[in-house]
Design an enzyme around this catalytic site. Structure first.
Site, short mmCIF file in Angstrom:
data_model
loop_
_atom_site.label_atom_id
_atom_site.label_comp_id
_atom_site.label_asym_id
_atom_site.label_seq_id
_atom_site.Cartn_x
_atom_site.Cartn_y
_atom_site.Cartn_z
N LYS A 32 44.80 40.81 37.51
CA LYS A 32 43.82 41.66 38.19
C LYS A 32 44.46 42.72 39.09
O LYS A 32 43.86 43.76 39.35
CB LYS A 32 42.83 40.79 38.97
N GLY A 65 44.58 34.89 32.25
CA GLY A 65 43.51 34.92 33.22
C GLY A 65 43.72 35.91 34.35
O GLY A 65 44.36 36.95 34.21
N SER A 66 43.20 35.54 35.52
CA SER A 66 43.06 36.46 36.64
C SER A 66 44.36 36.96 37.24
O SER A 66 44.35 37.83 38.12
CB SER A 66 42.23 35.81 37.74
N SER A 67 45.50 36.43 36.84
CA SER A 67 46.77 36.91 37.35
C SER A 67 46.94 38.41 37.14
O SER A 67 47.64 39.08 37.91
CB SER A 67 47.93 36.18 36.67
#
Length: 680
Positions: free
Chosen positions: A393, A389-391
């Site tokens: 970004k 996931g967003s880790s």
């Protein structure tokens, strides 16, 4: 007169012929004698050293005996893995020793020791019976013996028939079973190579009796064997790895590799993880014995010519106290999250490291069964991969900066995105409206839309409502994926352990939707160790460093103190990311806001850590048995301005929020505990 002269002439011719023949014979004899003398001279003068060596090797044979392995310590010199001595009884088979002689020794040895028989196979029993009941066996095999002697059946066919016929007749008493067990052990050894007969539960009485009666037991000796001893119980037990037993010896799949390096078939070797990876370091210097044999090949005496030494010691980067505390925290938070509704959560994995040199400080993983039973899964930190996931970004933004697709502090509108074909994308924090945010705020809010638009810009596109996504996204996909790779995402970290995974990278060529998902950590999969290397690279200003568990190799010491340093293993810089310091600092400011601004996705857990920290959170949509779940991830470092430690955490298969479960609290407690221990 003429007749007489003719007769004399014939006699003269005959004498001359005979003389010539004698001369030829004489020359031949002299030639042979000369050759024989030359040959004897060659053997006695030229080859004398070779034959002396041959005689010496025939009577004086050096045999290597096993020695204990090197010890394993933590970074602070605390002993983690040692060797515990145990009594052993061995047998060394002579070059000319017969089966009958071995059975006689086994029969005599059985008078002094008890031998377990539970591991005897049917073939072991049959083999012993064949050797000790020859008359009965001969009667059973009369027909097959005749066929074999007339070349009507092969040796293999004869042996097959032999064991088949003998089987029903094998009835051994308890004492015979013990002798058979001893014989099977003795027969398994190679000539002039010590074979362990018994090294489990050898009593003081047995050891003494055998030692006192060695003269009656040719080839038998008493010695000390060893086993691995784990001073911290099961902590990191799987990571230390397994060592083969004497019975297992060399693994069949690698036997040629080890034999070519001087191992014996019954040598004990590391089979997994640290014991396997550092086999050459830990194996030790073997004891050397000289066995003197007589003309019949029987051993007449032995002498130690080199006592050998245990293997070199290794010093880990692991802090065992930190490791144990992290494991306890994981178990504590598993109970908390399960009570809050995470009944299907099946794994929690944590890596703690020094971001500046690659030292792994703690490596912990736990598996949770459906019933809630928790077991170790430490190796899962580098052998398993997950959508995170967003880790990721921060890596997406830094790739965008490098490609000149976006610039520092660039603002974009976070809004629901619509594409031709009914594809819709949006951010979780902003479901319907339009919000202008910059790059740091995109990290703080974990904006999906900002990352989608960045990915489109990397592909040379600007978003417009209803636009069609490109049919071929191969080049842009390769660019974004390589951007992830330079942080360690999607490539092996290079840790000094076997079986590391690289993660899974899916097909991107003709699916722009997958390409957009890659930008927010929803497509490729990564290991917890890769996440740790990624956040460490940002923490240390852009240097991707190879992580390692071993930081020193030391020579063995005869005392309890550590020996001299033989080798220091430092973190190797694998690459420097393609970004300026200003660009890295920009992402670090965004990570600061994630943990320390009230709107940040990590604020609730991390805003009040004892030492100011920074990092990123992530949530990836996954499925478990067809049901929707999420992987929750947390990465960070502390202190925020000059990081000394970094961490990554993955929870797999948590329930789909809301509510948001407080998984970040584990990271907070790790930070607080780390700096509290350091201050003490």
């Amino acid at each position: 007169m003429l007749r007489r002269l003719k007769q004399e002439s014939n006699e003269l011719k005959q004498k001359r012929t005979t003389q010539r023949r004698l001369n030829v014979v004489f020359v031949a004899v002299m030639t042979l004698m000369t050759l024989l003398i030359l040959r004897l001279g060659y053997l006695q003068i030229v080859k004398t050293d070779d034959y002396k060596k041959a005689v010496a090797s025939n009577e004086n044979i050096e045999i290597n005996e096993s020695v204990p392995r090197g010890r394993i310590y933590d970074r602070n010199g605390k002993l983690l893995v040692d060797n515990t001595a145990k009594k052993a009884i061995t047998y060394t088979r002579g070059r000319m020793t017969t089966t009958a002689e071995m059975i006689d020794v086994a029969r005599e040895l059985a008078k002094f020791i008890s031998m377990p028989t539970d591991k005897l196979t049917d073939m072991d029993k049959q083999t012993y019976y064949i050797q000790t009941h020859r008359d009965e066996v001969s009667q059973l095999m009369e027909k097959e013996a005749a066929q074999f002697n007339e070349n009507m059946i092969s040796q293999a066919d004869y042996d097959k028939a032999l064991y088949k016929k003998v089987g029903p007749h094998v009835k051994l008493s308890e004492s015979e079973l013990e002798i058979a067990a001893l014989y099977s052990k003795m027969a398994a050894g190679s000539q002039l190579t010590p074979q362990t007969i018994k090294n489990e539960e050898v009593s003081e009485k047995e050891y003494a009796l055998v030692s006192q009666n060695l003269a009656k037991l040719p080839g038998i000796n008493t010695s000390m064997d060893w086993d691995r001893k784990y001073l911290y119980g099961d902590t990191l037990r799987t990571m230390f790895g397994k060592v083969s037993s004497k019975e297992e010896g060399l693994p069949k799949e690698n036997i040629d590799y080890y034999l070519a390096r001087g191992y014996a078939r019954n040598d004990r070797v590391g089979q997994s993880y640290l014991e396997y990876q550092y086999e050459d370091v830990l194996r030790g210097h073997k004891k050397k014995m000289k066995y003197v044999t007589d003309k019949s090949g029987q051993i007449t005496s032995s002498e130690v010519i080199d006592p050998g030494s245990r293997g070199n010691d290794i010093i880990l980067s692991i802090d065992i106290d930190l490791q144990q505390k992290v494991e306890k925290l994981i178990v504590k938070h598993i109970a908390t999250l399960r009570a809050a509704g995470a009944k299907d959560m099946d794994k929690v994995l944590v890596v703690v490291q020094d971001p500046n040199n690659g030292d792994i400080l703690a490596l912990a993983g736990k598996q949770i069964s459906p019933s809630g039973e928790v077991t170790d899964y430490h190796y899962g930190t580098f052998t398993s991969q997950y959508a995170v996931g967003s880790s990721v970004k921060g890596a997406t933004l830094l790739t965008g900066y490098h490609q000149k697709a976006i610039h520092l502090d660039e603002e974009m509108v976070d809004e629901p995105l619509t594409f031709a074909g009914g594809v819709n994308k949006r951010s979780y924090f902003n479901q319907n409206g339009k919000v202008v945010i910059n790059d740091k705020e995109a990290l703080m809010h974990s904006s999906n839309v900002y990352m989608f638009k960045t990915a489109l810009k990397i592909a040379g596109l600007n978003y417009t409502p209803g636009m069609a996504l490109p049919d071929n996204i191969a080049q842009a996909g390769q660019t974004l994926r390589k951007g992830m790779n330079q942080f360690g995402l999607g490539v092996k970290t290079g840790i000094d352990l076997p079986n590391e995974v690289a993660g899974q990278s899916g097909h991107l060529t003709d699916n722009a939707g997958n390409y957009l998902d890659l930008a927010i950590g929803q497509y490729d999969t990564y290991s917890p160790l890769q996440l740790s290397q990624y956040i460490s690279t940002i923490a240390n200003d852009g240097y991707r460093i190879q992580p390692h568990l071993v930081r020193e190799i030391r020579q063995p010491s005869k005392t309890e103190t550590l020996g001299p340093v033989k080798e220091v293993i430092e973190g190797k810089v694998l690459n420097r990311i393609n970004n300026s310091q200003k660009e890295i600092d920009q992402v670090r400011r965004g990570f600061d806001m994630v943990f320390n601004q009230i709107e940040g996705t990590g604020y609730n857990s991390f805003h009040d850590t004892n030492v100011k920290s920074a990092g990123k959170t992530g949530t990836a949509e996954v499925f478990q048995n067809g049901e929707p779940r999420v992987n929750a991830t947390y990465i960070g470092y502390a202190p925020a301005d000059k990081p000394e430690m970094s961490f990554s955490i993955i929870y797999s298969n948590q329930p789909v929020p809301p509510p948001w479960l407080p998984g970040g609290d584990l990271g907070k407690e790790i930070i607080n505990m780390y700096f509290s221990s350091k201050s003490k």
